[in-house]
Write a protein that holds these residues in place. Structure first.
Motif: not given
Length: 432
Positions: A321-329
Protein backbone atom coordinates in the motif's frame (compact mmCIF):
# COMPACT_ATOMS: atom_id res chain seq x y z
CA UNK A 1 23.67 -9.78 -5.63
CA UNK A 2 25.24 -11.86 -2.88
CA UNK A 3 22.12 -13.73 -1.82
CA UNK A 4 22.30 -16.30 0.98
CA UNK A 5 23.64 -19.54 -0.44
CA UNK A 6 21.25 -22.46 0.16
CA UNK A 7 22.64 -25.57 1.74
CA UNK A 8 23.54 -28.54 -0.42
CA UNK A 9 21.99 -32.01 -0.54
CA UNK A 10 22.90 -32.62 3.13
CA UNK A 11 20.34 -30.00 4.13
CA UNK A 12 18.66 -32.37 6.57
CA UNK A 13 21.81 -33.15 8.58
CA UNK A 14 22.41 -30.42 11.18
CA UNK A 15 23.29 -29.26 13.78
CA UNK A 16 25.32 -26.58 12.05
CA UNK A 17 27.42 -23.69 13.27
CA UNK A 18 26.05 -20.15 12.83
CA UNK A 19 28.61 -17.38 13.35
CA UNK A 20 29.85 -13.98 12.19
CA UNK A 21 33.18 -13.46 10.45
CA UNK A 22 34.58 -9.93 10.62
CA UNK A 23 36.92 -9.62 7.64
CA UNK A 24 38.78 -6.63 9.08
CA UNK A 25 39.85 -8.79 12.02
CA UNK A 26 41.14 -11.73 9.97
CA UNK A 27 40.28 -15.41 10.18
CA UNK A 28 40.68 -18.02 12.90
CA UNK A 29 40.56 -21.79 12.60
CA UNK A 30 37.20 -23.49 13.25
CA UNK A 31 37.67 -26.83 15.02
CA UNK A 32 35.04 -29.57 14.74
CA UNK A 33 33.87 -30.63 17.28
CA UNK A 34 33.90 -27.18 18.81
CA UNK A 35 34.70 -26.21 22.41
CA UNK A 36 31.26 -27.51 23.48
CA UNK A 37 32.08 -30.99 22.17
CA UNK A 38 29.28 -30.93 19.56
CA UNK A 39 30.19 -32.06 16.06
CA UNK A 40 28.53 -29.92 13.37
CA UNK A 41 27.93 -30.52 9.70
CA UNK A 42 28.45 -27.08 8.21
CA UNK A 43 29.21 -23.48 9.07
CA UNK A 44 26.84 -20.64 8.17
CA UNK A 45 29.09 -17.59 8.29
CA UNK A 46 27.81 -14.04 8.02
CA UNK A 47 30.74 -12.30 6.35
CA UNK A 48 31.06 -8.68 7.49
CA UNK A 49 33.47 -5.83 6.81
CA UNK A 50 33.54 -3.13 9.48
CA UNK A 51 30.28 -4.82 10.63
CA UNK A 52 28.55 -4.31 7.25
CA UNK A 53 27.12 -7.71 6.13
CA UNK A 54 28.34 -8.81 2.70
CA UNK A 55 27.10 -12.38 2.35
CA UNK A 56 25.98 -15.55 4.11
CA UNK A 57 28.54 -18.25 3.35
CA UNK A 58 27.84 -21.95 3.86
CA UNK A 59 30.74 -24.37 3.94
CA UNK A 60 31.11 -27.99 5.14
CA UNK A 61 33.04 -28.18 8.40
CA UNK A 62 34.43 -31.69 7.97
CA UNK A 63 37.01 -32.28 10.68
CA UNK A 64 37.47 -28.54 11.06
CA UNK A 65 38.44 -25.60 8.86
CA UNK A 66 41.74 -23.78 8.75
CA UNK A 67 41.68 -19.99 8.51
CA UNK A 68 42.86 -20.15 4.90
CA UNK A 69 40.00 -22.50 3.98
CA UNK A 70 37.47 -20.12 5.53
CA UNK A 71 38.99 -17.18 3.65
CA UNK A 72 38.81 -19.13 0.38
CA UNK A 73 35.13 -19.97 0.93
CA UNK A 74 34.27 -16.37 1.77
CA UNK A 75 36.21 -15.16 -1.26
CA UNK A 76 34.41 -17.58 -3.60
CA UNK A 77 30.98 -16.37 -2.55
CA UNK A 78 31.60 -12.71 -1.70
CA UNK A 79 34.62 -11.49 -3.69
CA UNK A 80 32.61 -8.98 -5.74
CA UNK A 81 31.09 -7.36 -2.66
CA UNK A 82 34.45 -7.38 -0.85
CA UNK A 83 36.46 -5.75 -3.64
CA UNK A 84 33.89 -2.97 -4.08
CA UNK A 85 34.76 -1.92 -0.54
CA UNK A 86 38.33 -3.19 -0.29
CA UNK A 87 39.88 -2.96 -3.80
CA UNK A 88 43.20 -4.62 -3.02
CA UNK A 89 41.72 -7.52 -1.03
CA UNK A 90 42.54 -11.13 -1.79
CA UNK A 91 42.14 -14.40 0.13
CA UNK A 92 45.50 -13.92 1.82
CA UNK A 93 44.52 -10.49 3.11
CA UNK A 94 41.28 -11.96 4.43
CA UNK A 95 43.29 -14.33 6.60
CA UNK A 96 45.38 -11.54 8.12
CA UNK A 97 42.61 -8.94 8.34
CA UNK A 98 43.49 -5.23 8.58
CA UNK A 99 40.83 -4.21 6.09
CA UNK A 100 40.34 -0.74 4.62
CA UNK A 101 40.10 2.18 6.98
CA UNK A 102 39.60 5.90 6.81
CA UNK A 103 36.70 8.32 6.35
CA UNK A 104 35.20 6.41 3.40
CA UNK A 105 34.79 3.20 5.40
CA UNK A 106 31.30 1.95 6.21
CA UNK A 107 31.11 3.20 9.83
CA UNK A 108 31.34 6.87 8.81
CA UNK A 109 27.66 7.03 7.84
CA UNK A 110 26.69 5.26 11.02
CA UNK A 111 28.41 7.86 13.15
CA UNK A 112 26.29 10.60 11.56
CA UNK A 113 23.10 8.71 12.43
CA UNK A 114 24.28 8.22 16.01
CA UNK A 115 24.94 11.93 16.39
CA UNK A 116 21.86 13.48 14.78
CA UNK A 117 19.03 10.94 14.44
CA UNK A 118 15.57 11.18 16.00
CA UNK A 119 14.11 8.98 18.75
CA UNK A 120 12.89 5.56 17.60
CA UNK A 121 10.22 3.36 19.14
CA UNK A 122 10.97 -0.36 18.78
CA UNK A 123 7.79 -2.43 19.04
CA UNK A 124 7.72 -6.08 20.13
CA UNK A 125 4.30 -7.74 19.88
CA UNK A 126 4.06 -10.91 21.95
CA UNK A 127 1.60 -13.37 23.43
CA UNK A 128 2.51 -15.74 26.26
CA UNK A 129 6.10 -16.33 25.12
CA UNK A 130 8.17 -15.10 28.08
CA UNK A 131 11.32 -17.05 27.20
CA UNK A 132 11.83 -15.74 23.66
CA UNK A 133 10.70 -12.26 24.73
CA UNK A 134 13.38 -12.13 27.40
CA UNK A 135 16.08 -12.98 24.85
CA UNK A 136 14.74 -10.40 22.40
CA UNK A 137 14.67 -7.65 25.04
CA UNK A 138 18.22 -8.49 26.08
CA UNK A 139 19.35 -7.88 22.50
CA UNK A 140 17.49 -4.56 22.41
CA UNK A 141 19.24 -3.52 25.62
CA UNK A 142 22.54 -3.82 23.72
CA UNK A 143 21.52 -1.38 20.97
CA UNK A 144 24.16 1.26 20.28
CA UNK A 145 21.57 3.87 19.31
CA UNK A 146 21.08 6.13 22.36
CA UNK A 147 17.55 7.36 21.56
CA UNK A 148 15.93 3.93 21.48
CA UNK A 149 12.60 3.37 23.22
CA UNK A 150 11.05 -0.09 23.56
CA UNK A 151 7.31 -0.79 23.54
CA UNK A 152 6.11 -4.31 24.37
CA UNK A 153 2.54 -5.12 23.30
CA UNK A 154 1.06 -7.89 25.47
CA UNK A 155 -1.58 -9.34 23.15
CA UNK A 156 -4.68 -10.77 24.89
CA UNK A 157 -2.71 -12.04 27.88
CA UNK A 158 -3.91 -15.03 29.87
CA UNK A 159 -1.17 -14.79 32.50
CA UNK A 160 1.22 -12.28 34.05
CA UNK A 161 4.24 -13.85 32.32
CA UNK A 162 4.88 -11.00 29.86
CA UNK A 163 4.37 -8.35 32.53
CA UNK A 164 6.90 -10.11 34.75
CA UNK A 165 9.51 -10.26 31.99
CA UNK A 166 9.12 -6.55 31.28
CA UNK A 167 9.23 -5.63 34.98
CA UNK A 168 12.43 -7.63 35.47
CA UNK A 169 14.17 -6.23 32.39
CA UNK A 170 17.09 -3.88 32.92
CA UNK A 171 19.00 -1.87 30.36
CA UNK A 172 19.87 1.62 29.14
CA UNK A 173 16.76 2.06 26.99
CA UNK A 174 13.30 2.71 28.50
CA UNK A 175 10.83 -0.19 28.17
CA UNK A 176 7.07 0.15 28.45
CA UNK A 177 4.35 -2.52 28.30
CA UNK A 178 0.82 -2.00 27.00
CA UNK A 179 -2.03 -4.49 26.56
CA UNK A 180 -3.91 -5.18 23.32
CA UNK A 181 -7.05 -6.95 24.50
CA UNK A 182 -8.17 -8.30 21.09
CA UNK A 183 -6.16 -11.34 19.91
CA UNK A 184 -4.28 -11.07 16.62
CA UNK A 185 -1.03 -9.54 15.46
CA UNK A 186 -2.65 -6.74 13.45
CA UNK A 187 -4.69 -5.70 16.49
CA UNK A 188 -1.47 -5.65 18.54
CA UNK A 189 0.35 -3.64 15.87
CA UNK A 190 -2.46 -1.10 15.63
CA UNK A 191 -2.59 -0.78 19.41
CA UNK A 192 1.11 0.06 19.35
CA UNK A 193 0.67 2.51 16.49
CA UNK A 194 -1.87 4.43 18.55
CA UNK A 195 0.72 4.84 21.32
CA UNK A 196 3.88 5.68 19.36
CA UNK A 197 5.00 9.28 19.77
CA UNK A 198 8.28 9.17 17.83
CA UNK A 199 9.00 10.04 14.20
CA UNK A 200 10.18 6.50 13.45
CA UNK A 201 8.78 3.13 14.54
CA UNK A 202 10.62 -0.17 14.09
CA UNK A 203 9.21 -3.68 14.49
CA UNK A 204 10.90 -6.88 15.59
CA UNK A 205 9.35 -10.27 16.39
CA UNK A 206 9.64 -11.80 19.84
CA UNK A 207 11.53 -14.82 18.44
CA UNK A 208 14.39 -12.69 17.13
CA UNK A 209 17.51 -11.01 18.40
CA UNK A 210 18.66 -7.68 17.04
CA UNK A 211 22.21 -6.96 15.94
CA UNK A 212 23.57 -4.26 18.23
CA UNK A 213 23.67 -1.73 15.38
CA UNK A 214 20.15 -2.54 14.13
CA UNK A 215 18.36 0.62 15.30
CA UNK A 216 21.27 2.81 14.23
CA UNK A 217 21.10 1.37 10.74
CA UNK A 218 17.34 1.93 10.62
CA UNK A 219 17.90 5.59 11.45
CA UNK A 220 20.72 5.78 8.94
CA UNK A 221 18.48 4.46 6.16
CA UNK A 222 15.88 7.16 6.70
CA UNK A 223 18.55 9.87 7.13
CA UNK A 224 20.13 9.00 3.80
CA UNK A 225 16.75 8.81 2.05
CA UNK A 226 14.47 11.46 3.62
CA UNK A 227 11.80 10.65 1.01
CA UNK A 228 11.44 7.04 2.23
CA UNK A 229 8.27 6.07 4.09
CA UNK A 230 9.46 2.64 5.18
CA UNK A 231 12.30 0.16 5.08
CA UNK A 232 13.12 -3.45 5.73
CA UNK A 233 16.37 -5.12 6.72
CA UNK A 234 18.19 -8.43 6.65
CA UNK A 235 16.97 -11.49 8.55
CA UNK A 236 19.48 -14.32 9.04
CA UNK A 237 19.16 -17.52 11.09
CA UNK A 238 20.04 -17.36 14.77
CA UNK A 239 20.67 -21.13 14.77
CA UNK A 240 20.53 -24.14 12.49
CA UNK A 241 20.08 -26.85 15.09
CA UNK A 242 17.48 -29.10 13.43
CA UNK A 243 16.56 -30.40 9.99
CA UNK A 244 13.42 -28.24 9.93
CA UNK A 245 15.50 -25.09 10.42
CA UNK A 246 17.82 -26.10 7.59
CA UNK A 247 14.86 -26.84 5.31
CA UNK A 248 13.42 -23.41 6.02
CA UNK A 249 16.69 -21.77 4.98
CA UNK A 250 16.74 -23.96 1.86
CA UNK A 251 13.26 -22.61 1.09
CA UNK A 252 14.77 -19.14 1.33
CA UNK A 253 14.27 -18.15 4.95
CA UNK A 254 12.99 -14.70 5.78
CA UNK A 255 15.34 -12.96 3.34
CA UNK A 256 14.45 -14.98 0.25
CA UNK A 257 15.54 -13.07 -2.84
CA UNK A 258 16.67 -9.98 -0.97
CA UNK A 259 20.37 -10.66 -0.64
CA UNK A 260 22.98 -8.19 0.55
CA UNK A 261 22.60 -5.32 -1.89
CA UNK A 262 20.75 -2.19 -0.69
CA UNK A 263 17.74 -1.28 -2.81
CA UNK A 264 15.39 1.66 -3.27
CA UNK A 265 11.82 1.00 -4.39
CA UNK A 266 10.59 4.25 -5.88
CA UNK A 267 7.11 3.84 -7.44
CA UNK A 268 7.97 6.45 -10.08
CA UNK A 269 11.07 4.57 -11.24
CA UNK A 270 10.39 0.90 -10.51
CA UNK A 271 10.31 -1.47 -13.45
CA UNK A 272 8.80 -4.22 -11.29
CA UNK A 273 5.12 -4.15 -10.38
CA UNK A 274 4.39 -3.54 -6.68
CA UNK A 275 1.90 -6.41 -6.97
CA UNK A 276 4.20 -9.27 -8.00
CA UNK A 277 6.70 -10.71 -7.28
CA UNK A 278 6.63 -9.56 -3.68
CA UNK A 279 9.80 -10.76 -1.89
CA UNK A 280 12.13 -7.79 -2.57
CA UNK A 281 9.95 -5.24 -0.82
CA UNK A 282 10.35 -6.30 2.77
CA UNK A 283 9.49 -8.64 5.62
CA UNK A 284 7.54 -8.02 8.82
CA UNK A 285 10.24 -9.63 10.95
CA UNK A 286 12.47 -6.58 10.36
CA UNK A 287 10.69 -3.43 9.26
CA UNK A 288 10.51 0.25 10.14
CA UNK A 289 8.41 3.21 9.03
CA UNK A 290 7.86 6.89 9.38
CA UNK A 291 5.03 6.80 11.88
CA UNK A 292 2.98 9.40 10.00
CA UNK A 293 3.11 7.39 6.75
CA UNK A 294 1.89 4.26 8.51
CA UNK A 295 -1.02 6.15 10.02
CA UNK A 296 -1.84 7.83 6.70
CA UNK A 297 -2.66 4.47 5.10
CA UNK A 298 -4.76 3.30 8.04
CA UNK A 299 -2.35 1.00 9.82
CA UNK A 300 -2.63 -2.80 9.63
CA UNK A 301 -5.61 -4.75 8.27
CA UNK A 302 -7.14 -6.65 11.23
CA UNK A 303 -8.34 -9.42 8.90
CA UNK A 304 -4.70 -10.21 8.09
CA UNK A 305 -1.84 -11.27 10.35
CA UNK A 306 -1.05 -14.06 12.78
CA UNK A 307 -4.03 -14.91 14.94
CA UNK A 308 -6.49 -14.13 12.12
CA UNK A 309 -7.82 -16.84 9.78
CA UNK A 310 -5.49 -15.41 7.10
CA UNK A 311 -2.42 -16.40 9.20
CA UNK A 312 -0.30 -13.45 8.00
CA UNK A 313 0.10 -10.99 5.17
CA UNK A 314 -0.41 -7.78 7.17
CA UNK A 315 3.23 -6.76 6.60
CA UNK A 316 3.07 -7.44 2.86
CA UNK A 317 -0.10 -5.35 2.66
CA UNK A 318 1.60 -2.40 4.36
CA UNK A 319 4.61 -2.47 2.04
CA UNK A 320 2.42 -2.76 -1.02
CA UNK A 321 0.00 0.00 0.00
CA UNK A 322 2.85 2.38 0.63
CA UNK A 323 4.16 1.70 -2.87
CA UNK A 324 0.70 1.93 -4.45
CA UNK A 325 0.17 5.31 -2.80
CA UNK A 326 3.41 6.67 -4.24
CA UNK A 327 5.72 6.28 -1.24
CA UNK A 328 9.31 5.12 -1.47
CA UNK A 329 10.51 1.98 0.33
CA UNK A 330 14.06 0.90 1.18
CA UNK A 331 15.85 -2.39 1.69
CA UNK A 332 18.92 -2.03 3.90
CA UNK A 333 20.78 -5.28 4.66
CA UNK A 334 22.99 -3.44 7.14
CA UNK A 335 20.00 -3.48 9.55
CA UNK A 336 20.36 -7.08 10.76
CA UNK A 337 18.21 -9.28 12.98
CA UNK A 338 18.53 -12.99 13.66
CA UNK A 339 15.50 -15.26 13.72
CA UNK A 340 14.95 -18.53 15.58
CA UNK A 341 13.21 -20.70 12.98
CA UNK A 342 10.69 -23.40 13.88
CA UNK A 343 12.59 -26.39 15.20
CA UNK A 344 10.34 -29.31 14.23
CA UNK A 345 8.80 -30.46 10.98
CA UNK A 346 5.19 -30.15 12.17
CA UNK A 347 5.71 -26.48 13.07
CA UNK A 348 7.44 -25.82 9.74
CA UNK A 349 4.59 -27.55 7.89
CA UNK A 350 2.10 -25.24 9.62
CA UNK A 351 4.28 -22.22 8.87
CA UNK A 352 4.58 -22.90 5.14
CA UNK A 353 0.86 -23.67 4.90
CA UNK A 354 0.24 -20.36 6.64
CA UNK A 355 2.51 -18.55 4.19
CA UNK A 356 0.38 -19.86 1.34
CA UNK A 357 -2.84 -18.78 3.07
CA UNK A 358 -1.41 -15.33 3.80
CA UNK A 359 -0.25 -14.75 0.23
CA UNK A 360 -3.62 -15.15 -1.44
CA UNK A 361 -5.44 -13.58 1.53
CA UNK A 362 -3.27 -10.53 0.95
CA UNK A 363 -4.43 -10.36 -2.68
CA UNK A 364 -8.02 -10.63 -1.50
CA UNK A 365 -7.41 -7.70 0.82
CA UNK A 366 -6.05 -5.64 -2.08
CA UNK A 367 -9.17 -6.29 -4.15
CA UNK A 368 -11.45 -5.48 -1.23
CA UNK A 369 -9.73 -2.14 -0.82
CA UNK A 370 -9.23 -1.34 -4.50
CA UNK A 371 -11.31 -3.56 -6.85
CA UNK A 372 -9.74 -2.00 -9.95
CA UNK A 373 -6.53 -3.90 -9.18
CA UNK A 374 -8.22 -7.04 -10.51
CA UNK A 375 -7.10 -6.30 -14.07
CA UNK A 376 -3.38 -5.82 -13.41
CA UNK A 377 -3.47 -8.88 -11.14
CA UNK A 378 -5.01 -10.97 -13.92
CA UNK A 379 -2.24 -9.75 -16.20
CA UNK A 380 0.38 -10.95 -13.71
CA UNK A 381 -1.32 -14.31 -13.07
CA UNK A 382 0.45 -16.27 -15.87
CA UNK A 383 3.85 -15.22 -14.50
CA UNK A 384 2.81 -16.24 -11.00
CA UNK A 385 1.59 -19.64 -12.17
CA UNK A 386 4.84 -20.25 -14.05
CA UNK A 387 6.80 -19.38 -10.90
CA UNK A 388 4.76 -21.85 -8.84
CA UNK A 389 5.41 -24.62 -11.37
CA UNK A 390 9.02 -23.91 -12.38
CA UNK A 391 11.82 -25.61 -10.38
CA UNK A 392 14.10 -22.69 -11.19
CA UNK A 393 11.82 -19.89 -9.97
CA UNK A 394 12.62 -17.74 -6.94
CA UNK A 395 9.91 -19.57 -5.03
CA UNK A 396 11.44 -23.00 -5.69
CA UNK A 397 15.13 -22.46 -6.36
CA UNK A 398 16.17 -22.93 -2.74
CA UNK A 399 14.51 -26.31 -2.35
CA UNK A 400 17.15 -29.03 -2.30
CA UNK A 401 17.29 -32.78 -1.84
CA UNK A 402 16.15 -33.75 1.63
CA UNK A 403 13.34 -31.23 2.05
CA UNK A 404 10.09 -33.22 2.19
CA UNK A 405 7.89 -32.44 -0.85
CA UNK A 406 4.89 -32.35 1.47
CA UNK A 407 6.12 -29.02 2.83
CA UNK A 408 5.76 -27.36 -0.57
CA UNK A 409 2.41 -29.06 -1.14
CA UNK A 410 1.23 -27.59 2.16
CA UNK A 411 2.22 -24.15 0.88
CA UNK A 412 0.14 -24.67 -2.28
CA UNK A 413 -2.87 -25.91 -0.30
CA UNK A 414 -2.66 -22.76 1.77
CA UNK A 415 -2.80 -20.60 -1.35
CA UNK A 416 -6.01 -22.32 -2.40
CA UNK A 417 -7.90 -21.30 0.75
CA UNK A 418 -6.40 -17.87 1.44
CA UNK A 419 -9.20 -15.72 -0.07
CA UNK A 420 -11.88 -17.58 1.87
CA UNK A 421 -9.87 -17.27 5.07
CA UNK A 422 -9.64 -13.54 4.50
CA UNK A 423 -13.41 -13.28 4.05
CA UNK A 424 -13.83 -15.19 7.34
CA UNK A 425 -11.56 -12.67 9.04
CA UNK A 426 -13.49 -9.71 7.67
CA UNK A 427 -16.85 -11.16 8.69
CA UNK A 428 -15.56 -12.13 12.10
CA UNK A 429 -14.30 -8.60 12.66
CA UNK A 430 -17.67 -7.17 11.77
CA UNK A 431 -19.43 -9.49 14.18
CA UNK A 432 -16.95 -8.50 16.89
Amino acid sequence: MNAPQPAGPDVGAPPDLVADVELADGMADLPNPGPDGVRRGRAWLLARLHTEPLGLVTVPLGDGLAAADIAAAVWRQCSEAITRRWPDADPGRLVSGAGPAGPTAFPAGRRAALDDGPAVTVVVCTRERPGPLRVCLDSLARQTYPRTRILVVDNAPTSAATAEVVAAHTGPHPVRRIVATTPGLSHARNRALAEVDTELVAWIDDDEIADRHWVTEVVRGFAERPDAAGMSGLVVPAEIATAAQAWYEAFGGHSKGRGFTPAVFDPGQMRQSPLYPLPPFGVGANMAFRTAALRDIGGFDPALGAGAPACGGEDTAIFTWLLLTGRTMLYRPSAVVRHFHRRDEAALHAQLHGYGVALTAFYASLLRRRPGLLWPLLGLAPTALRDVASPGSLRNVGVRDGMPPELMRANLRGMAVGPWRYVRGVLGGRRG
